[in-house]
Scaffold this active site. Structure first.
Site, mmCIF file in Angstrom:
data_model
loop_
_atom_site.group_PDB
_atom_site.id
_atom_site.type_symbol
_atom_site.label_atom_id
_atom_site.label_comp_id
_atom_site.label_asym_id
_atom_site.label_seq_id
_atom_site.Cartn_x
_atom_site.Cartn_y
_atom_site.Cartn_z
ATOM 1 N N GLY A 243 -30.188 41.776 -4.766
ATOM 2 C CA GLY A 243 -30.371 40.426 -5.497
ATOM 3 C C GLY A 243 -29.138 39.719 -6.056
ATOM 4 O O GLY A 243 -28.065 40.224 -6.061
ATOM 5 N N HIS A 244 -29.559 38.418 -6.546
ATOM 6 C CA HIS A 244 -28.205 37.564 -6.865
ATOM 7 C C HIS A 244 -27.580 38.185 -8.000
ATOM 8 O O HIS A 244 -28.353 38.408 -9.127
ATOM 9 C CB HIS A 244 -28.667 36.119 -7.072
ATOM 10 C CG HIS A 244 -30.017 35.986 -7.945
ATOM 11 N ND1 HIS A 244 -30.381 34.634 -8.116
ATOM 12 C CD2 HIS A 244 -30.831 36.680 -8.346
ATOM 13 C CE1 HIS A 244 -31.492 34.638 -8.918
ATOM 14 N NE2 HIS A 244 -31.443 35.969 -9.340
ATOM 15 N N ASN A 245 -26.218 38.177 -8.233
ATOM 16 C CA ASN A 245 -25.662 38.345 -9.445
ATOM 17 C C ASN A 245 -25.409 40.017 -9.668
ATOM 18 O O ASN A 245 -25.154 40.182 -10.845
ATOM 19 C CB ASN A 245 -25.998 37.640 -10.751
ATOM 20 C CG ASN A 245 -25.983 36.150 -10.591
ATOM 21 O OD1 ASN A 245 -26.980 35.374 -10.233
ATOM 22 N ND2 ASN A 245 -24.746 35.743 -10.720
#
EC number: 2.3.1.191
Lengths: 351, 351, 351
Positions: A243-245
């Site tokens: 997922g993002h980050n």
């Protein structure tokens, strides 16, 4: 298309016991190795099998060598870590026959004028490379890949056919990205207004270090505002979702179908078994090992081996145990009641 | 490449407390925001942090504003829902720098004569569009996408590179489909004759509403005879699998790696955590929230939060608990025996 | 664009009760079938519904026919297995309208001179076929597919758009590979040297039998030294991951999102529910059926139905039961203590 044992040892090290001029043509497991192969003993339980191998030569540890030397008539290469030596020897044999894609840009590739393509890079048929992208020395971009605007593919990194590598993302040197992987897709970020989702633009990047392998159909989301980070030496198998980050520490490995939700921070030297899942915003320490099919729902701050999956059973048995699992609070209450009854009785008896 | 606070508030609403002429260049989290950024406070626990932010302006709720107004010297935009306002502001800042793909069909695209391509649509390099497909106004079909026969891509919908959108399927307006997604693959339908599977042709479609986002490498099967339906505003993350003849209600969101088996009917405003699974032919009511890693094996007819995954533990502890889980029926029997023994004893004592 | 009932029965068998000259235009479920459709009764619970169907003809078993004959006025086709007959009839109706891709190589395909392409094969736009690959009679390679060096696509096998089929791998006759699938990616094989992973070259192949279906975005790894084997008649749904050196027995079916780790040996006629997982190096007997969401962590040597997933509950209930699951060893100890206390007490009382 083979090599002399002497040449192999010269290249890869190890102590050769036997004929340095012996020609070997490839590497094979103990059971399959023929008289022109070398094989390896990486598990001491297989000493007896090794001693009977037809292989021309065996890669062995000193401890195992002491046991098999008497029974085995072939040559031996004695090394500290036979499995690592096997990997390097296999790489060497593969290099003898590997077909290296030619440098240059295929006529059917669509490459933006402002993209910088190293002369030694291979750009395959039907590749699309957008404005300002950088393809470094010796990189291989196979057929059908898409490289977005200002993306960077590091020196010697290979993308297999049909990889999608989105704008502004970067991967370092000597990496491998397998077919169907998608790097830099938008993260899953929304604000909710009365039940309706409002998209939050995902303007961060994916920044990938050196020596990173990414499996087929694996997806890594770009950061929302900051970047998603994959450090050096990380190995991701197929169909993994990051997922993002997220931040994945160096030399961490994940088996197929693992999922990591957004903003998870995972340490170095971790391993994740197949289909393990990590919830978002968690912190996982270095050297944490999560078993297959396990859900990580809280941060793990101590190294160690962690597991959590429901044990398999015959369906009828599972149905019985699953009913009780649902009713465990009632069972606990019964035990408490029994304890109380007995305590009361004992006190009565003693009074 | 920025905006005045006054212009932002004019566009997005909110009550500005501060200098309308102040220029801001972008949006950033509280901790990263510099003196030319605006930031936002969407969690009241961060009030102290917000008050010390260097941001030129803060998006805040009225309740939080009352607390930070004294300590914070920048401008404030007071709004009912700061997170939603942040999303809209971020969209606005992104629009200032976004590179909009040019209208027109790239020379390397292969477009059937009978396809209808709006003049304002963008058809990227290497795209293939088959007979009778319709690409509406302002749609973006990025490099390498495949659009099957008579498929419809609605107004303003964007397909990132390397999407596969099969024949006869439709998506509405303002949608996003990320790279590697496959819409309209055959459902998994077979009749079994003496152990051998006979394929059942999958002749339904996938019909997708407006404002739907579909993640990278997500797959949605076409219906067997009837259609698979994805209603307006549904948000699907990466690597989700939706089986044939599913019906997903409006504004339902699913995180990465979720699987929904065939013919499941899922309500509106539901959420599914990562890797949640739904068996086939189930009905899920509106406003059901299923936790990550949870298996939905029966219909859920009441709204609420549902969960079901084995808790993670140190491996040694898990092994001990897992053994007992298998043997729960025996444990229950022991408790029953104890209860009976005590009951008998008590009756004896009292008699 | 339809058929007479007599022609259908001539082609597919079955005993027709009714007018052989009746024209039917397609097949539909009981509830949707109109007066020009045929329908089918494969579940005896639906007899009443069937008797009221508007369908021109019904496919029924002899047992069901005895019940509905009185009430239903349309024609009947009496067969041993109505669902199988439905599948075959649906295939027949589909064949009447199916658009068969034309033989020949599209102008935009990039085909190596040394590849062997049967004259009757279809090679779509943007396909890339490398040196020495073989595409047999009637095979269909849709737009955007990649076929690696010396790969073999068997007679009549169809690859949907954007499939990646790597070098040296083979698939037999009448297979289907859906979009986004990746066959023959490198297995996940590394030796670990002081925390750093050394890649083991993956030089085996993927060898796939006849009549195999492979779902969208499914990935199958090539073997490390030996081959990964998928036997005849195997059916794999979408987003399945098969590790290197696995062996999947004939006529085994796996639903979406299943994962099989490396070197697992799975028998014939098995079924795996969605998201089931199999660890590496296990052996699964023939006719084993694993439920959805279940983790197979040990070999299964007996046929049967196996399950293992945590039962779903309202979140608050799950939290209570999950706490106890973690503490089951303590609960067991309490029960043992109770048993001991009671035993001691009983002995005291009796002494």
């Amino acid at each position: 298309m083979g090599t002399r044992l002497g040449a192999l040892v010269e290249r890869l090290g190890g102590q050769l016991v036997g004929d340095a001029n012996l020609e070997v043509t490839g590497i094979a497991p103990l059971t399959d190795a023929g008289v022109s192969h070398i094989s390896f003993l990486s598990n001491s339980k297989l000493r007896a099998q090794a001693a009977q191998s037809q292989a021309a030569a065996l890669i062995v540890s000193a401890a195992d060598d002491a046991f098999i030397a008497a029974g085995y008539s072939g040559a031996r290469i004695v090394v500290p870590n036979p499995y690592v030596y096997f990997a390097r020897a296999a790489q060497y044999f593969e290099s003898l026959t590997a077909i290296v894609p030619a440098a240059g840009v295929h006529a059917t590739a669509v490459v933006a004028d402002s993209a910088q393509i190293a002369a030694s890079a291979h750009i395959g048929p039907r590749v699309v490379i957008e404005d300002g992208a950088v393809i470094e020395d010796g990189a291989v971009i196979s057929a059908g890949c898409f490289i977005g605007r200002e993306a960077v593919i590091g020196e010697g990194t290979k993308l297999f056919a049909n990889v999608t590598f989105q704008a502004y993302c970067q991967i370092g040197k000597r990496g491998i990205i397998h077919s169907g992987a998608v790097i830099g897709t938008d993260g899953f970020g929304f604000a909710n207004e009365g039940g309706v989702y409002i998209k939050i633009p995902q303007t961060g990047r994916v920044i990938i270090g050196d020596d990173v392998d990414i499996g087929a159909n694996t997806t890594i989301d770009r950061g929302a505002l900051a970047d998603t980070i994959i450090e050096d030496g990380v190995k991701l198998d197929n169909q993994i979702q990051i997922g993002h980050n997220c931040h994945i520490g160096a030399h961490t490995a994940m088996a197929g179908c693992v999922g990591v939700a957004g903003s998870a921070k995972i340490g170095k030297y971790c391993t994740f078994g197949g289909a393990a899942m990590v919830l978002g915003h968690l912190t996982i320490a270095d050297k944490v090992h999560v078993g297959s099919g396990s859900m990580v729902s809280r941060s793990i701050l101590e190294p160690g081996q962690y597991t959590g999956f429901y044990p398999l059973a015959k369906n009828a048995d599972w149905e019985k145990s699953a009913v009780i699992v649902r009713n465990l609070p009632a069972m606990r209450d019964k035990i408490r009641a029994l304890e109380k009854t007995i305590k009361t009785k004992t006190e009565e008896d003693e009074s």
